[in-house]
Design an enzyme around this catalytic site. Structure first.
Site, mmCIF file in Angstrom:
data_model
loop_
_atom_site.group_PDB
_atom_site.id
_atom_site.type_symbol
_atom_site.label_atom_id
_atom_site.label_comp_id
_atom_site.label_asym_id
_atom_site.label_seq_id
_atom_site.Cartn_x
_atom_site.Cartn_y
_atom_site.Cartn_z
ATOM 1 N N GLY A 12 25.719 37.840 7.777
ATOM 2 C CA GLY A 12 24.428 38.050 8.433
ATOM 3 C C GLY A 12 24.496 38.853 9.715
ATOM 4 O O GLY A 12 23.637 38.696 10.584
ATOM 5 N N LYS A 62 17.154 32.473 -13.593
ATOM 6 C CA LYS A 62 16.765 33.276 -12.428
ATOM 7 C C LYS A 62 15.257 33.165 -12.197
ATOM 8 O O LYS A 62 14.791 33.066 -11.063
ATOM 9 C CB LYS A 62 17.171 34.736 -12.673
ATOM 10 C CG LYS A 62 16.808 35.651 -11.540
ATOM 11 C CD LYS A 62 17.310 37.065 -11.760
ATOM 12 C CE LYS A 62 18.769 37.179 -11.437
ATOM 13 N NZ LYS A 62 19.189 38.537 -11.034
ATOM 14 N N MET A 87 23.345 39.279 -2.192
ATOM 15 C CA MET A 87 24.263 39.724 -3.243
ATOM 16 C C MET A 87 23.788 39.417 -4.663
ATOM 17 O O MET A 87 24.570 39.440 -5.602
ATOM 18 C CB MET A 87 25.659 39.128 -3.008
ATOM 19 C CG MET A 87 26.297 39.575 -1.700
ATOM 20 S SD MET A 87 26.267 41.372 -1.440
ATOM 21 C CE MET A 87 27.584 41.855 -2.542
ATOM 22 N N ASN A 104 16.226 47.642 1.370
ATOM 23 C CA ASN A 104 17.632 47.238 1.339
ATOM 24 C C ASN A 104 18.444 48.210 2.185
ATOM 25 O O ASN A 104 18.069 49.369 2.358
ATOM 26 C CB ASN A 104 18.142 47.269 -0.112
ATOM 27 C CG ASN A 104 19.569 46.799 -0.231
ATOM 28 O OD1 ASN A 104 19.980 45.817 0.410
ATOM 29 N ND2 ASN A 104 20.360 47.483 -1.039
ATOM 30 N N HIS A 106 22.299 49.831 2.309
ATOM 31 C CA HIS A 106 23.482 49.981 1.458
ATOM 32 C C HIS A 106 24.518 50.832 2.191
ATOM 33 O O HIS A 106 24.174 51.876 2.756
ATOM 34 C CB HIS A 106 23.079 50.645 0.134
ATOM 35 C CG HIS A 106 24.219 50.754 -0.817
ATOM 36 N ND1 HIS A 106 24.695 49.664 -1.525
ATOM 37 C CD2 HIS A 106 25.019 51.796 -1.136
ATOM 38 C CE1 HIS A 106 25.728 50.040 -2.255
ATOM 39 N NE2 HIS A 106 25.944 51.323 -2.041
#
Ligand code: GRF
Length: 186
Positions: A12, A62, A87, A104, A106
């Site tokens: 984090g 899920k 993840m 996001n 990356h």
């Protein structure tokens, strides 16, 4: 103030870095975490941020745990989902429900080096191009429209650890910048 939920699975440090930005007009309403032992939860607790943590193994599917997440996001009227080291791949149902509301970060210059080992992949590749991308999330993993990206320079001769540190430094600069541009767009 924009109501934001951060999704994280690990240490984090990006989450902490966002919290450190005093000039971000954001209400961090929720941390969603799929690892009940993750350090990100400690960060949320230290900052009085509500946590939804769950162990995916305790759900049948899920769809089931994503329903729990969705219900909580709607209840808290979250306007933007910020993935910071989350993840797990989000289902297309979830992504479509929050179309253009999930971003996001990356650790590569996308579309180069998608996937979970991007920095190592770049390091092992002869092109040796390192960077960071902030992008909207769509159904394609590490796809989606790029909001902001930049290269990491002067990496020649560095070890993997040293390059990794440089990539993270750039992340700490770019994620707040990307968020500011989204907030300003309204
Ligand atoms: C970062 O490198 C980010 O780009 C990737 O996951 C990592 C999360 O690191 N998606 P941290 O948990 O913020 O330290």
């Amino acid at each position: 103030m924009m109501k934001v939920a951060v999704f994280a699975s690990g240490t984090g440090t990006n989450f902490q870095n966002l919290l450190n930005q005093k000039d971000l007009d954001i209400d961090f309403s929720l941390l969603v975490c799929d690892k009940p032992s993750a350090n990100a939860i400690k960060i949320a607790n230290d900052n009085n941020i509500e946590v939804l943590s769950f162990n995916p193994k305790e759900f049948n599917s899920k769809a089931e745990y994503e329903k729990l997440i969705t219900d909580t996001l709607l209840e808290k009227e979250v306007e933007l989902i910020v993935l910071a080291g989350y993840m797990r791949i989000l289902s297309s149902e979830f992504v479509n429900k929050f179309n253009n509301k999930i971003i996001n970060i990356h650790p590569s210059l996308l579309p180069l080096y998608k996937g979970a080992t991007a920095i190592k992949d770049a390091f092992e590749d002869e092109k040796n191009i390192f960077g960071v991308s902030v992008h909207y999330v769509n159904e394609e993993v590490d796809g989606g429209e790029i909001i902001l990206q930049d290269k990491v320079l002067n990496t020649e001769g560095l070890t993997l650890e040293e390059v990794t540190a440089k990539v993270h430094e750039l992340e700490y600069k770019l994620y707040p910048m990307a968020l500011k541009s989204i907030i300003n767009r309204g």
